[in-house]
Design a protein around this motif. Sequence first.
Motif, PDB file in Angstrom:
ATOM      1  N   SER A  11       0.821  -1.221   0.000  1.00 13.15           N
ATOM      2  CA  SER A  11       0.000   0.000   0.000  1.00 13.15           C
ATOM      3  C   SER A  11       0.852   1.268   0.000  1.00 13.15           C
ATOM      4  O   SER A  11       2.072   1.230   0.173  1.00 13.15           O
ATOM      5  CB  SER A  11      -0.864   0.005   1.260  1.00 13.15           C
ATOM      6  N   ARG A  12       0.156   2.389  -0.121  1.00 12.17           N
ATOM      7  CA  ARG A  12       0.841   3.683  -0.013  1.00 12.17           C
ATOM      8  C   ARG A  12       1.438   3.872   1.375  1.00 12.17           C
ATOM      9  O   ARG A  12       2.465   4.527   1.536  1.00 12.17           O
ATOM     10  CB  ARG A  12      -0.145   4.822  -0.297  1.00 12.17           C
ATOM     11  N   ALA A  13       0.776   3.318   2.381  1.00  8.41           N
ATOM     12  CA  ALA A  13       1.293   3.450   3.756  1.00  8.41           C
ATOM     13  C   ALA A  13       2.671   2.801   3.844  1.00  8.41           C
ATOM     14  O   ALA A  13       3.601   3.356   4.457  1.00  8.41           O
ATOM     15  CB  ALA A  13       0.327   2.792   4.735  1.00  8.41           C
ATOM     16  N   TYR A  14       2.816   1.644   3.245  1.00 10.84           N
ATOM     17  CA  TYR A  14       4.105   0.937   3.223  1.00 10.84           C
ATOM     18  C   TYR A  14       5.139   1.786   2.488  1.00 10.84           C
ATOM     19  O   TYR A  14       6.255   1.994   2.982  1.00 10.84           O
ATOM     20  CB  TYR A  14       3.895  -0.406   2.514  1.00 10.84           C
TER      21      TYR A  14
END
Lengths: 332, 178
Positions: A283-286
């Motif tokens: 994900s973008r969080a990663y």
Amino acid sequence: MIKPELICPAGTPAGLRTAVDVGADAVYCGFQNATNARNFTGLNFTPEEMEKSVAYAHERGTKVLVTLNTFPPAGKFDLWKEAVDTCARIGVDAIIVADISVADYACRTYPDLRIHLSVQAAASSPEAIEYYVREFGVKRVVLPRIMTVSEIKGLVEEIPCEVETFIFGNHGLMVEGRCSLTNYVTGISTNMDGACSPAACVKYERDAADNMSTKLCGYTIDRFAPDETAGYPTICKGRYRAQCREGGYYAFEEPISLNASNMLPDLVKAGVHAFKIEGRQRSRAYVKKVVGAFREAVDSIMAGEEPKLADLVALTEGQKQTEGALKTKKWR
Amino acid sequence: MTPQPSPQRAFGGSRAFPFAPPLPLFVLRPILKRIVTKIAAENPDMFDRLGPHRHAYFLIDPVNMPFMLYLRPDPDALDFRAVSRNNQLPHVACISGTFLDLLTLMDAEQDGDALFFSRDLVVTGDTEAVVCLRNALDDVDEPIAESVADMFGAPGRMALNALRRAAETAQKRKGADQ
């Protein structure tokens, strides 16, 4: 001392923008088809999205590398050819290829299009790499995750192209580009279809005691107790019964991620030109957390400071991390 | 898919429902409809990532809330409503986690794979549908929860902050209990 480029993953245009915004030197990504080894549903870029993303990245001084790192089966080469044509047309900074037919087409048709040799090509000897450089004008090789830092240093001194090494992420080494374990169960090839354990083949089942079973095409490949961390649903990370062991046994690989944070100074000294973060399926969080952490660490090293290393274990597979073969050949 | 009971032990075996909604579920319906309609209108491309799964029904289970959410991400027939735990409707996949985890997941503050590895996120049913939904939501730049809160002005933002604080407190309490 060379300042290594930070090469960051993106599975969506928003992911690419995140990587650019948190300091990636280059972002790698793929099209929505079998030309790349993360050909998962709902992931990747249309040609139009790729073109807009390249513009976004270039406006901010970031490069875009496109993964065309699968192997075209007989009769299907046009898909890869079309992808190379698109890359040349929209002005990507490099293509990452594994197959010699794709490399051959690209270097003959677009001599100015930079070619990087994918880890999927599994080239780790000076002789193999020199062949790719000589025949296809390869400018950079992404090394398989089977080499120690000292081996990498020796290789850098011998070969006439740049070197890129993985520093974080999925640690499914095997003999990269040659793994057919999942194909054996799903009938879909990681290397030719670009999908290892496609989600359509995966089922998670919980029993009354909250044990979770991971099934691939109906075959149970692991079972996690309620207090156990889980891993990806791939055959290579499955737990099996073997006569030589009691209970379940990770016969191929363990659910674990590479984290070379502590080895960055050694890799810089070894002359590595680029550091790669795995995870286009993440994900973008990663992307934000991992890229941000390594941006800070690389910048600290280049400033002659002790690198600040963020704790990234929560983002690792199975919440376990290793320095893998970078540290020792006996890592398992 | 046959509705299954939601995970309890995976989340510490506790269902205290500390955030019981002040309103009956039917009152939430127009609010949820408005939310999903706004997100859909502002991000029409996200539906492409869903492929055939845009017609699927998803059950989203915030395990520490007294209700579940029922979502059909079909741009031509959007459906998003709160449903009673006693009235689980047919669905292709169920995504379960604490309210805070689901909220931060939606806002790209947490990574879904990491929550799955730690067993804080439980997925059952059609895995491909869930992965497509995750990828579609992850391609939305703006934080969805904040965007939703903004729809309701200052009270909306205050409510979101209160929900986050309450969820964080509950999470800490759960951690202390373990």
